[in-house]
Write a protein that holds these residues in place. Structure first.
Motif, PDB file in Angstrom:
ATOM      1  N   VAL A 182      -5.397 -13.273  -9.267  1.00 39.52           N
ATOM      2  CA  VAL A 182      -6.208 -14.553  -8.890  1.00 39.52           C
ATOM      3  C   VAL A 182      -7.551 -14.084  -8.639  1.00 39.52           C
ATOM      4  CG1 VAL A 182      -4.059 -15.577  -7.710  1.00 39.52           C
ATOM      5  CG2 VAL A 182      -5.833 -14.011  -6.332  1.00 39.52           C
ATOM      6  N   ARG A 183      -8.501 -15.129  -8.827  1.00 40.16           N
ATOM      7  CA  ARG A 183      -9.753 -14.955  -8.423  1.00 40.16           C
ATOM      8  C   ARG A 183     -10.041 -15.873  -7.142  1.00 40.16           C
ATOM      9  NH1 ARG A 183     -12.452 -17.626 -12.663  1.00 40.16           N
ATOM     10  NH2 ARG A 183     -12.675 -15.562 -13.753  1.00 40.16           N
ATOM     11  N   ILE A 184     -10.634 -15.037  -6.204  1.00 42.60           N
ATOM     12  CA  ILE A 184     -11.086 -15.526  -4.640  1.00 42.60           C
ATOM     13  C   ILE A 184     -12.773 -15.692  -4.644  1.00 42.60           C
ATOM     14  CG2 ILE A 184     -10.728 -15.205  -2.234  1.00 42.60           C
ATOM     15  CD1 ILE A 184      -8.213 -13.370  -2.922  1.00 42.60           C
ATOM     16  N   LEU A 197     -12.035 -20.636   1.592  1.00 39.79           N
ATOM     17  CA  LEU A 197     -11.657 -19.733   0.578  1.00 39.79           C
ATOM     18  C   LEU A 197     -11.274 -20.420  -0.509  1.00 39.79           C
ATOM     19  CD1 LEU A 197     -10.082 -16.726   2.541  1.00 39.79           C
ATOM     20  CD2 LEU A 197     -12.138 -16.778   1.135  1.00 39.79           C
ATOM     21  N   LEU A 198     -11.296 -20.313  -1.815  1.00 40.31           N
ATOM     22  CA  LEU A 198     -10.679 -20.791  -2.885  1.00 40.31           C
ATOM     23  C   LEU A 198     -10.201 -19.748  -3.663  1.00 40.31           C
ATOM     24  CD1 LEU A 198     -13.812 -23.014  -4.283  1.00 40.31           C
ATOM     25  CD2 LEU A 198     -11.979 -23.644  -2.735  1.00 40.31           C
ATOM     26  N   ARG A 203      -5.093 -16.618 -15.808  1.00 42.88           N
ATOM     27  CA  ARG A 203      -4.093 -16.547 -16.696  1.00 42.88           C
ATOM     28  C   ARG A 203      -3.584 -15.082 -17.432  1.00 42.88           C
ATOM     29  NH1 ARG A 203      -4.489 -21.230 -20.951  1.00 42.88           N
ATOM     30  NH2 ARG A 203      -4.389 -23.036 -19.740  1.00 42.88           N
ATOM     31  N   ALA A 204      -2.757 -15.154 -17.440  1.00 45.18           N
ATOM     32  CA  ALA A 204      -2.204 -13.625 -18.123  1.00 45.18           C
ATOM     33  C   ALA A 204      -2.651 -13.547 -19.368  1.00 45.18           C
ATOM     34  CB  ALA A 204      -0.508 -13.821 -17.734  1.00 45.18           C
ATOM     35  N   GLU A 205      -2.700 -12.339 -19.625  1.00 51.40           N
ATOM     36  CA  GLU A 205      -3.354 -11.954 -21.069  1.00 51.40           C
ATOM     37  C   GLU A 205      -2.133 -11.322 -21.787  1.00 51.40           C
ATOM     38  OE1 GLU A 205      -6.900 -11.366 -21.974  1.00 51.40           O
ATOM     39  OE2 GLU A 205      -7.625 -12.218 -20.258  1.00 51.40           O
ATOM     40  N   LEU A 213      -7.881 -23.619 -15.260  1.00 49.77           N
ATOM     41  CA  LEU A 213      -7.326 -24.501 -14.463  1.00 49.77           C
ATOM     42  C   LEU A 213      -8.254 -25.280 -13.646  1.00 49.77           C
ATOM     43  CD1 LEU A 213      -4.496 -22.014 -13.904  1.00 49.77           C
ATOM     44  CD2 LEU A 213      -4.494 -23.849 -15.372  1.00 49.77           C
ATOM     45  N   PRO A 214      -7.942 -26.582 -13.277  1.00 51.60           N
ATOM     46  CA  PRO A 214      -8.705 -27.172 -12.453  1.00 51.60           C
ATOM     47  C   PRO A 214      -8.674 -26.883 -10.982  1.00 51.60           C
ATOM     48  CG  PRO A 214      -6.740 -28.375 -12.831  1.00 51.60           C
ATOM     49  CD  PRO A 214      -6.782 -27.174 -13.757  1.00 51.60           C
ATOM     50  N   VAL A 215      -9.809 -26.573 -10.430  1.00 53.88           N
ATOM     51  CA  VAL A 215      -9.883 -26.386  -8.700  1.00 53.88           C
ATOM     52  C   VAL A 215      -9.079 -27.544  -8.017  1.00 53.88           C
ATOM     53  CG1 VAL A 215     -11.342 -25.702  -6.948  1.00 53.88           C
ATOM     54  CG2 VAL A 215     -11.870 -24.836  -9.181  1.00 53.88           C
ATOM     55  N   GLN A 216      -8.418 -27.061  -7.042  1.00 47.90           N
ATOM     56  CA  GLN A 216      -7.742 -28.185  -6.164  1.00 47.90           C
ATOM     57  C   GLN A 216      -8.443 -28.279  -4.902  1.00 47.90           C
ATOM     58  OE1 GLN A 216      -3.705 -26.929  -5.582  1.00 47.90           O
ATOM     59  NE2 GLN A 216      -3.209 -27.175  -7.714  1.00 47.90           N
TER      60      GLN A 216
END
Length: 87
Positions: A30-32, A40-41, A46-48, A79-82
């Motif tokens: 994940v990216r934080i 925090l987001l 995505r898996a490579e 992916l869209p940010v929720q």
């Protein structure tokens, strides 16, 4: 379901957050980041999974440029940010 309360705990010198099953991630990375309000987001990365296969196909000249471009453009879609309410 918009939000749940969960537990923060220490894992060595790092903090970890228990992610409830309702928010299970389909990735191992994940990216934080923090937004302007300090929230925090967490964004799944995505898996490579297809990278090795694509490289093997290119080595064998089995993948044409149209196929490669289609795969690369699909991987580039973020992916869209929720939006979440701060607790």
């Amino acid at each position: 379901m918009d939000s749940l309360t969960t537990r923060v705990f220490n894992n060595g010198n790092s903090q970890a957050v228990r992610i409830p099953a309702e928010f299970r991630l389909d990735t191992d990375r994940v990216r934080i980041s923090r937004n302007e309000q300090g929230d925090l987001l967490i964004q799944p990365l995505r898996a490579e999974r297809g990278t090795a296969l694509l490289q093997a196909l290119q080595t064998l000249n089995e993948a044409d440029s149209t196929f490669v471009a289609a795969l690369e453009s699909e991987q580039a879609l973020a992916l869209p940010v929720q939006d979440r309410e701060a607790l």
